[in-house]
Design a protein around this motif. Structure first.
Motif, PDB file in Angstrom:
ATOM      1  N   THR A   4      66.988  70.888  17.067  1.00  0.00           N
ATOM      2  CA  THR A   4      66.969  72.342  17.224  1.00  0.00           C
ATOM      3  C   THR A   4      65.541  72.732  17.570  1.00  0.00           C
ATOM      4  O   THR A   4      64.604  72.400  16.850  1.00  0.00           O
ATOM      5  CB  THR A   4      67.422  73.045  15.931  1.00  0.00           C
ATOM      6  OG1 THR A   4      68.760  72.632  15.639  1.00  0.00           O
ATOM      7  CG2 THR A   4      67.392  74.559  16.096  1.00  0.00           C
ATOM      8  N   LEU A  37      71.183  79.138  21.321  1.00  0.00           N
ATOM      9  CA  LEU A  37      71.713  79.706  20.085  1.00  0.00           C
ATOM     10  C   LEU A  37      71.256  81.142  19.856  1.00  0.00           C
ATOM     11  O   LEU A  37      71.975  81.935  19.246  1.00  0.00           O
ATOM     12  CB  LEU A  37      71.281  78.850  18.890  1.00  0.00           C
ATOM     13  CG  LEU A  37      71.690  77.376  18.937  1.00  0.00           C
ATOM     14  CD1 LEU A  37      71.069  76.628  17.771  1.00  0.00           C
ATOM     15  CD2 LEU A  37      73.194  77.239  18.940  1.00  0.00           C
ATOM     16  N   VAL A  52      65.946  79.976  20.533  1.00  0.00           N
ATOM     17  CA  VAL A  52      66.372  78.844  19.717  1.00  0.00           C
ATOM     18  C   VAL A  52      67.476  78.123  20.485  1.00  0.00           C
ATOM     19  O   VAL A  52      68.458  78.741  20.908  1.00  0.00           O
ATOM     20  CB  VAL A  52      66.887  79.299  18.335  1.00  0.00           C
ATOM     21  CG1 VAL A  52      67.308  78.107  17.495  1.00  0.00           C
ATOM     22  CG2 VAL A  52      65.822  80.126  17.615  1.00  0.00           C
ATOM     23  N   LYS A  54      69.568  74.032  21.106  1.00  0.00           N
ATOM     24  CA  LYS A  54      69.848  72.671  20.646  1.00  0.00           C
ATOM     25  C   LYS A  54      69.949  71.761  21.857  1.00  0.00           C
ATOM     26  O   LYS A  54      70.504  72.144  22.887  1.00  0.00           O
ATOM     27  CB  LYS A  54      71.163  72.611  19.867  1.00  0.00           C
ATOM     28  CG  LYS A  54      71.053  73.111  18.462  1.00  0.00           C
ATOM     29  CD  LYS A  54      72.275  72.739  17.666  1.00  0.00           C
ATOM     30  CE  LYS A  54      71.933  72.911  16.196  1.00  0.00           C
ATOM     31  NZ  LYS A  54      72.825  72.191  15.332  1.00  0.00           N
ATOM     32  N   GLU A  88      68.570  68.298  11.650  1.00  0.00           N
ATOM     33  CA  GLU A  88      69.508  68.660  10.601  1.00  0.00           C
ATOM     34  C   GLU A  88      69.363  67.670   9.449  1.00  0.00           C
ATOM     35  O   GLU A  88      69.311  66.458   9.659  1.00  0.00           O
ATOM     36  CB  GLU A  88      70.936  68.629  11.156  1.00  0.00           C
ATOM     37  CG  GLU A  88      71.910  69.333  10.259  1.00  0.00           C
ATOM     38  CD  GLU A  88      73.234  69.598  10.951  1.00  0.00           C
ATOM     39  OE1 GLU A  88      74.250  69.394  10.292  1.00  0.00           O
ATOM     40  OE2 GLU A  88      73.228  69.984  12.122  1.00  0.00           O
TER      41      GLU A  88
END
Length: 90
Positions: A4, A37, A52, A54, A88
């Protein structure tokens, strides 16, 4: 590994103009393997933006390098970019 990316940067054009170019680049981002995102402007400073996304490791850096002219034409001041990468937790 999916990362991310939280990018903050300065824009030299109004947010409404910058966001048109950003949104128009969504298909290009998707083809590169990037999922957007969030994108927004600072509540306190209309020249500060946060995006933001990914992407797999290395994809974001390659996309920015390959599309620097398009990104700069949006008003994104490339040298102002502060990039943070998050993984994550397991």
């Amino acid at each position: 590994m999916v990362e991310t990316h939280v990018l903050t940067f300065t824009i030299s054009k109004p947010f409404d103009e910058w966001v048109k170019t950003y949104d128009a680049s969504q298909p290009l981002q998707k083809m590169a393997g990037i999922t957007s995102l969030f994108r927004g402007v600072s509540k306190d400073d209309p020249t500060k933006v946060c995006a933001v996304m990914k992407a797999e490791s290395g994809v974001m850096e390659a996309f920015i390098a390959d599309n620097a002219d398009l990104i700069a034409s949006s008003g994104h001041v490339l040298e102002s970019t502060v990039a943070q990468v998050f993984l994550e937790g397991a």
